[in-house]
Design a protein around this motif. Sequence first.
Motif, mmCIF file in Angstrom:
data_model
loop_
_atom_site.group_PDB
_atom_site.id
_atom_site.type_symbol
_atom_site.label_atom_id
_atom_site.label_comp_id
_atom_site.label_asym_id
_atom_site.label_seq_id
_atom_site.Cartn_x
_atom_site.Cartn_y
_atom_site.Cartn_z
ATOM 1 N N LEU A 112 2.032 -25.719 -28.063
ATOM 2 C CA LEU A 112 3.409 -25.047 -27.800
ATOM 3 C C LEU A 112 3.054 -23.517 -27.496
ATOM 4 C CD1 LEU A 112 5.256 -26.969 -30.363
ATOM 5 C CD2 LEU A 112 5.558 -26.962 -27.923
ATOM 6 N N THR A 113 2.241 -22.928 -27.947
ATOM 7 C CA THR A 113 1.876 -21.413 -27.725
ATOM 8 C C THR A 113 1.695 -21.195 -26.194
ATOM 9 O OG1 THR A 113 0.920 -21.131 -29.801
ATOM 10 C CG2 THR A 113 0.424 -19.608 -28.249
ATOM 11 N N GLY A 114 0.689 -22.264 -25.637
ATOM 12 C CA GLY A 114 0.560 -22.039 -24.326
ATOM 13 C C GLY A 114 1.821 -22.601 -23.480
ATOM 14 N N PHE A 115 2.575 -23.394 -23.849
ATOM 15 C CA PHE A 115 3.828 -23.832 -23.030
ATOM 16 C C PHE A 115 4.720 -22.603 -23.237
ATOM 17 C CE2 PHE A 115 8.010 -26.114 -23.210
ATOM 18 C CZ PHE A 115 8.036 -26.548 -21.736
ATOM 19 N N PHE A 116 5.084 -21.925 -24.491
ATOM 20 C CA PHE A 116 6.005 -20.791 -24.499
ATOM 21 C C PHE A 116 5.468 -19.524 -23.572
ATOM 22 C CE2 PHE A 116 7.190 -22.704 -28.682
ATOM 23 C CZ PHE A 116 8.416 -23.205 -27.981
ATOM 24 N N TYR A 117 4.311 -19.328 -23.457
ATOM 25 C CA TYR A 117 3.615 -18.505 -22.658
ATOM 26 C C TYR A 117 4.301 -18.621 -21.295
ATOM 27 C CZ TYR A 117 0.252 -15.532 -19.956
ATOM 28 O OH TYR A 117 -0.146 -14.937 -19.120
ATOM 29 N N VAL A 118 4.069 -19.817 -20.920
ATOM 30 C CA VAL A 118 4.237 -20.318 -19.516
ATOM 31 C C VAL A 118 5.872 -20.090 -19.390
ATOM 32 C CG1 VAL A 118 4.497 -22.157 -17.761
ATOM 33 C CG2 VAL A 118 2.440 -21.947 -18.812
ATOM 34 N N ILE A 119 6.680 -20.472 -20.257
ATOM 35 C CA ILE A 119 8.048 -20.223 -19.979
ATOM 36 C C ILE A 119 8.286 -18.727 -19.880
ATOM 37 C CG2 ILE A 119 10.424 -20.378 -21.275
ATOM 38 C CD1 ILE A 119 9.279 -23.082 -22.317
ATOM 39 N N LYS A 120 7.659 -17.899 -20.537
ATOM 40 C CA LYS A 120 7.879 -16.339 -20.668
ATOM 41 C C LYS A 120 7.728 -15.953 -19.389
ATOM 42 C CE LYS A 120 6.473 -12.269 -22.945
ATOM 43 N NZ LYS A 120 5.516 -11.690 -23.551
ATOM 44 N N LYS A 121 6.453 -16.384 -18.717
ATOM 45 C CA LYS A 121 6.131 -15.822 -17.565
ATOM 46 C C LYS A 121 6.975 -16.395 -16.285
ATOM 47 C CE LYS A 121 2.453 -13.213 -18.300
ATOM 48 N NZ LYS A 121 2.595 -12.040 -17.896
ATOM 49 N N GLY A 122 7.799 -17.100 -16.653
ATOM 50 C CA GLY A 122 8.696 -17.814 -15.612
ATOM 51 C C GLY A 122 8.070 -18.699 -14.531
ATOM 52 N N VAL A 123 6.918 -19.316 -14.865
ATOM 53 C CA VAL A 123 6.265 -20.419 -14.028
ATOM 54 C C VAL A 123 7.233 -21.642 -13.683
ATOM 55 C CG1 VAL A 123 4.456 -21.880 -13.759
ATOM 56 C CG2 VAL A 123 3.912 -19.765 -14.933
ATOM 57 N N LEU A 124 7.830 -22.094 -14.584
ATOM 58 C CA LEU A 124 8.872 -23.240 -14.325
ATOM 59 C C LEU A 124 10.077 -22.809 -13.507
ATOM 60 C CD1 LEU A 124 8.215 -25.411 -17.619
ATOM 61 C CD2 LEU A 124 6.962 -25.496 -15.384
ATOM 62 N N LYS A 125 10.252 -21.567 -13.196
ATOM 63 C CA LYS A 125 11.494 -21.449 -12.407
ATOM 64 C C LYS A 125 11.368 -21.531 -11.025
ATOM 65 C CE LYS A 125 13.339 -18.037 -15.902
ATOM 66 N NZ LYS A 125 13.467 -16.487 -16.028
ATOM 67 N N TRP A 126 12.109 -22.355 -10.367
ATOM 68 C CA TRP A 126 12.010 -22.438 -8.593
ATOM 69 C C TRP A 126 12.881 -21.671 -8.122
ATOM 70 C CZ3 TRP A 126 8.239 -25.576 -7.345
ATOM 71 C CH2 TRP A 126 7.710 -26.340 -8.541
ATOM 72 N N GLU A 127 12.421 -21.025 -7.070
ATOM 73 C CA GLU A 127 13.116 -20.212 -6.253
ATOM 74 C C GLU A 127 13.664 -20.953 -5.005
ATOM 75 O OE1 GLU A 127 10.826 -16.919 -5.613
ATOM 76 O OE2 GLU A 127 10.257 -16.449 -7.551
#
Length: 127
Positions: A112-127
């Motif tokens: 979950l720490t890694g998952f929240f890091y990825v969400i914070k970095k915005g990796v899952l946001k599609w442009e």
Amino acid sequence: METTIPAQYLPSDYLPIVIQFLAALGFVVFAMVVTHNIGPKRKSAVKNASWECGIESKGDARAPVSIKYFLIAILFVLFDVEVIFLYPWAVNFRALGLDGFVWMLMFMGLLLTGFFYVIKKGVLKWE
């Protein structure tokens, strides 16, 4: 009635495996040679052009790829590994007791720490 196990294998014991391997290899070679010889040989500029998903390629093949592609791939592998560890744990939940539960909480916390890091970095946001 007792059955005896041979003390050692002889080279002739492997003969069926060698024959099957050679037959499979022979079939592959035969199929490739025959299809190459009897297949159509029509060459043209359109046929020799490289296509990707029906879209004509533009630019250099060594163009940089977005890092998001690789991060999504790593996330996919990460959550696959999570399921691989989570399933046996769930099956043996009672046998592992409190110690197994604490270790799984630590494992899930790291994920979950890694998952929240990825969400914070915005990796899952599609442009």
